[in-house]
Design a protein around this motif. Structure first.
Motif, PDB file in Angstrom:
ATOM      1  N   HIS A  96      35.628  23.370  79.581  1.00  0.00           N
ATOM      2  CA  HIS A  96      35.719  24.821  79.759  1.00  0.00           C
ATOM      3  C   HIS A  96      34.624  25.345  80.688  1.00  0.00           C
ATOM      4  N   LEU A  97      33.396  24.964  80.454  1.00  0.00           N
ATOM      5  CA  LEU A  97      32.280  25.467  81.256  1.00  0.00           C
ATOM      6  C   LEU A  97      32.305  24.911  82.669  1.00  0.00           C
ATOM      7  N   SER A  98      32.794  23.697  82.851  1.00  0.00           N
ATOM      8  CA  SER A  98      32.941  23.137  84.201  1.00  0.00           C
ATOM      9  C   SER A  98      33.964  23.939  84.993  1.00  0.00           C
ATOM     10  N   CYS A  99      35.088  24.265  84.348  1.00  0.00           N
ATOM     11  CA  CYS A  99      36.110  25.086  85.004  1.00  0.00           C
ATOM     12  C   CYS A  99      35.569  26.483  85.306  1.00  0.00           C
ATOM     13  N   ALA A 100      34.812  27.047  84.357  1.00  0.00           N
ATOM     14  CA  ALA A 100      34.257  28.390  84.536  1.00  0.00           C
ATOM     15  C   ALA A 100      33.251  28.425  85.691  1.00  0.00           C
ATOM     16  N   TYR A 101      32.482  27.365  85.831  1.00  0.00           N
ATOM     17  CA  TYR A 101      31.533  27.272  86.943  1.00  0.00           C
ATOM     18  C   TYR A 101      32.296  27.229  88.263  1.00  0.00           C
ATOM     19  N   TYR A 102      33.355  26.452  88.308  1.00  0.00           N
ATOM     20  CA  TYR A 102      34.175  26.350  89.511  1.00  0.00           C
ATOM     21  C   TYR A 102      34.806  27.702  89.856  1.00  0.00           C
ATOM     22  N   LEU A 103      35.366  28.374  88.861  1.00  0.00           N
ATOM     23  CA  LEU A 103      36.018  29.661  89.091  1.00  0.00           C
ATOM     24  C   LEU A 103      35.048  30.710  89.614  1.00  0.00           C
ATOM     25  N   CYS A 104      33.794  30.593  89.237  1.00  0.00           N
ATOM     26  CA  CYS A 104      32.781  31.546  89.684  1.00  0.00           C
ATOM     27  C   CYS A 104      32.311  31.249  91.110  1.00  0.00           C
ATOM     28  N   HIS A 105      32.127  29.974  91.422  1.00  0.00           N
ATOM     29  CA  HIS A 105      31.500  29.589  92.684  1.00  0.00           C
ATOM     30  C   HIS A 105      32.474  29.402  93.843  1.00  0.00           C
ATOM     31  N   VAL A 106      33.731  29.115  93.556  1.00  0.00           N
ATOM     32  CA  VAL A 106      34.716  28.898  94.617  1.00  0.00           C
ATOM     33  C   VAL A 106      35.552  30.162  94.784  1.00  0.00           C
ATOM     34  N   VAL A 107      35.386  30.813  95.931  1.00  0.00           N
ATOM     35  CA  VAL A 107      36.020  32.113  96.178  1.00  0.00           C
ATOM     36  C   VAL A 107      37.445  31.909  96.681  1.00  0.00           C
ATOM     37  N   THR A 108      38.383  32.598  96.058  1.00  0.00           N
ATOM     38  CA  THR A 108      39.778  32.509  96.464  1.00  0.00           C
ATOM     39  C   THR A 108      40.249  33.832  97.062  1.00  0.00           C
ATOM     40  N   ARG A 109      41.425  33.818  97.621  1.00  0.00           N
ATOM     41  CA  ARG A 109      42.004  35.022  98.238  1.00  0.00           C
ATOM     42  C   ARG A 109      43.094  35.586  97.338  1.00  0.00           C
ATOM     43  N   THR A 110      43.081  36.920  97.161  1.00  0.00           N
ATOM     44  CA  THR A 110      44.117  37.614  96.402  1.00  0.00           C
ATOM     45  C   THR A 110      44.762  38.663  97.300  1.00  0.00           C
ATOM     46  N   ASP A 111      46.094  38.681  97.346  1.00  0.00           N
ATOM     47  CA  ASP A 111      46.826  39.601  98.226  1.00  0.00           C
ATOM     48  C   ASP A 111      47.548  40.671  97.417  1.00  0.00           C
ATOM     49  N   TYR A 112      47.553  41.884  97.968  1.00  0.00           N
ATOM     50  CA  TYR A 112      48.361  42.975  97.430  1.00  0.00           C
ATOM     51  C   TYR A 112      49.154  43.586  98.575  1.00  0.00           C
ATOM     52  N   ASP A 113      50.447  43.802  98.365  1.00  0.00           N
ATOM     53  CA  ASP A 113      51.305  44.442  99.355  1.00  0.00           C
ATOM     54  C   ASP A 113      51.678  45.825  98.866  1.00  0.00           C
ATOM     55  N   LEU A 114      51.250  46.846  99.607  1.00  0.00           N
ATOM     56  CA  LEU A 114      51.479  48.235  99.215  1.00  0.00           C
ATOM     57  C   LEU A 114      52.435  48.918 100.188  1.00  0.00           C
ATOM     58  N   LYS A 115      53.126  49.920  99.679  1.00  0.00           N
ATOM     59  CA  LYS A 115      54.052  50.693 100.503  1.00  0.00           C
ATOM     60  C   LYS A 115      53.514  52.101 100.709  1.00  0.00           C
ATOM     61  N   SER A 116      53.743  52.641 101.903  1.00  0.00           N
ATOM     62  CA  SER A 116      53.328  54.010 102.202  1.00  0.00           C
ATOM     63  C   SER A 116      54.292  54.629 103.195  1.00  0.00           C
ATOM     64  N   ASP A 117      54.535  55.935 103.026  1.00  0.00           N
ATOM     65  CA  ASP A 117      55.388  56.671 103.959  1.00  0.00           C
ATOM     66  C   ASP A 117      54.607  57.157 105.175  1.00  0.00           C
ATOM     67  N   LYS A 118      53.304  56.945 105.135  1.00  0.00           N
ATOM     68  CA  LYS A 118      52.467  57.426 106.243  1.00  0.00           C
ATOM     69  C   LYS A 118      52.436  56.416 107.386  1.00  0.00           C
ATOM     70  N   GLU A 119      51.943  56.863 108.531  1.00  0.00           N
ATOM     71  CA  GLU A 119      51.960  56.034 109.737  1.00  0.00           C
ATOM     72  C   GLU A 119      50.821  55.009 109.725  1.00  0.00           C
ATOM     73  N   VAL A 120      50.920  54.052 108.820  1.00  0.00           N
ATOM     74  CA  VAL A 120      49.872  53.022 108.723  1.00  0.00           C
ATOM     75  C   VAL A 120      50.480  51.625 108.631  1.00  0.00           C
ATOM     76  N   SER A 121      51.682  51.483 109.111  1.00  0.00           N
ATOM     77  CA  SER A 121      52.388  50.213 108.969  1.00  0.00           C
ATOM     78  C   SER A 121      51.586  49.060 109.570  1.00  0.00           C
ATOM     79  N   GLY A 122      51.441  48.008 108.782  1.00  0.00           N
ATOM     80  CA  GLY A 122      50.777  46.802 109.276  1.00  0.00           C
ATOM     81  C   GLY A 122      49.272  46.826 109.189  1.00  0.00           C
ATOM     82  N   ILE A 123      48.699  47.760 108.429  1.00  0.00           N
ATOM     83  CA  ILE A 123      47.244  47.799 108.259  1.00  0.00           C
ATOM     84  C   ILE A 123      46.834  46.741 107.233  1.00  0.00           C
ATOM     85  N   HIS A 124      45.829  45.953 107.583  1.00  0.00           N
ATOM     86  CA  HIS A 124      45.327  44.903 106.701  1.00  0.00           C
ATOM     87  C   HIS A 124      43.882  45.231 106.315  1.00  0.00           C
ATOM     88  N   ILE A 125      43.656  45.451 105.029  1.00  0.00           N
ATOM     89  CA  ILE A 125      42.345  45.853 104.515  1.00  0.00           C
ATOM     90  C   ILE A 125      41.739  44.712 103.710  1.00  0.00           C
TER      91      ILE A 125
END
Length: 359
Positions: A108-137
């Motif tokens: 458990h603690l070995s996995c927890a150490y890994y989860l803390c130290h190794v940074v991963t990417r998380t994506d969210y796809d949002l919708k908007s009616d405004k003129e911001v199509s294709g903005i990546h934040i």
């Protein structure tokens, strides 16, 4: 709240040590000792050596976290073994509780150490009616320089984020803390200045950034100077308009007197996509009634440890611990952070940087 949690943690640790002394004394090589006081003394010495070693290698806070998890797994394994023995009517010659607890603690603690130290990417796809199509934040928070990486390590993480192709980077507070040093802070700011992003970098203060407690070798003003020197927008109840974006940065809820969100956004152009950066996710009731399209936060570390993951919400401290929520017409995102405060372990969540794609 944290002082209360720390106090309770110390009390639990003391009680837990007494329990662990009894539990460890039942290992075969110790239980063979004839005198009870000898068994207890040896068990106490083993715990003391383990705790001292953990403190030396990882610090007091981490040592306490390890102790609590070992205690938890000893208790749980004890319950499981007791139930199995009652059902089967058989008692094993092997000290199952102890060996199961040790094995699970290591995994458990070995996995927890890994989860803390190794940074991963998380994506969210949002919708908007405004003129911001294709903005990546890109969104990061809670780097707490010096916990899991230094200034060079932060620069390496930024290179991964830049390669993902964001138009802008948002830093939602706690860039540094009391244990950060000036060398790492300067190097990290330089790395921010070297980013080649269409709309630049935007920063708000967290509860750790300005408050040094006389424990670090640079001031809050020096931090701000380095950020501005490297072309980072430092927003304290301020708004920046760029193309079809309106970016509002709030002062930290816990450490500053700040403007009401409705007042802050009263002159914001509603035709633009309005992003609010608020370090602590504590004002959803008002923010969802404002003109904000997106509110991003950090602070919670996603709960950081499984034992306290939802404590903030239960106690009413945070409106959300982690992830995405939509209220009225406002999207809310809380990141678990790119690093951690004091602890080298994350359970139930992991370190991340966030990519928000608006279409």
């Amino acid at each position: 709240m944290w002082l209360l949690i720390f106090g309770i943690t110390i009390l639990v640790c003391v009680i837990g040590i007494i329990y662990l002394i009894n539990a460890i004394s039942r290992f075969g090589f110790i239980s063979k000792m004839q005198k009870k006081w000898q068994r207890k003394l040896l068990s106490a010495l083993i715990i003391a050596l383990f705790f001292t070693g953990s403190t030396f290698l990882l610090g007091l806070v981490n040592a306490m976290a390890i102790l609590l998890y070992v205690l938890l797994f000893f208790i749980l394994s004890g319950i499981i073994v007791y139930i199995i023995q009652k059902v089967s009517g058989r008692k094993s010659d092997i000290y199952l509780q102890g060996w199961i607890a040790i094995a699970v603690s290591i995994i458990h603690l070995s996995c927890a150490y890994y989860l803390c130290h190794v940074v991963t990417r998380t994506d969210y796809d949002l919708k908007s009616d405004k003129e911001v199509s294709g903005i990546h934040i890109a969104l990061i928070a809670d780097s707490h320089l010096g916990t899991t990486f230094d200034g060079e390590g932060f620069a390496r993480e930024l290179s991964k984020i830049e390669a993902a192709g964001p138009d802008l980077l948002i830093i939602a507070g706690d860039f540094v803390d009391n244990d950060s040093n000036k060398k790492d802070m300067v190097r990290a700011c330089e790395a921010l200045g070297n980013l080649d992003l269409r709309y630049g970098v935007y920063f708000v203060y967290g509860n750790h950034d300005k408050h040094t407690f006389n424990g670090r070798d640079f001031s809050a003003q020096e931090l701000e100077d380095e950020l501005i020197k490297n072309n980072v927008y430092v927003l304290e109840d301020e708004i920046v308009n760029i193309d079809n974006l309106c970016i509002a940065g709030r002062k930290d809820y816990a450490t500053s007197q700040r403007e009401d969100i409705l007042e802050l956004l009263k002159d914001a152009d509603e035709s633009k996509y309005i992003i609010v950066i608020d370090h602590e996710p504590t004002d959803y009731e008002n923010e969802c009634m404002s003109t904000a399209d997106l509110v991003v936060s950090g602070h919670t570390h996603g709960g950081q440890l499984l034992l306290i993951k939802y404590l903030g919400e239960i106690l009413g401290v945070n409106d959300q611990t982690y992830g995405y929520k939509r209220i009225n017409s406002t999207d809310f995102i809380v990141t678990s952070g790119i690093s951690d405060w004091a602890l080298d372990f994350k359970t139930g969540v992991r370190s991340e940087y966030v990519m928000i794609n608006v279409n």
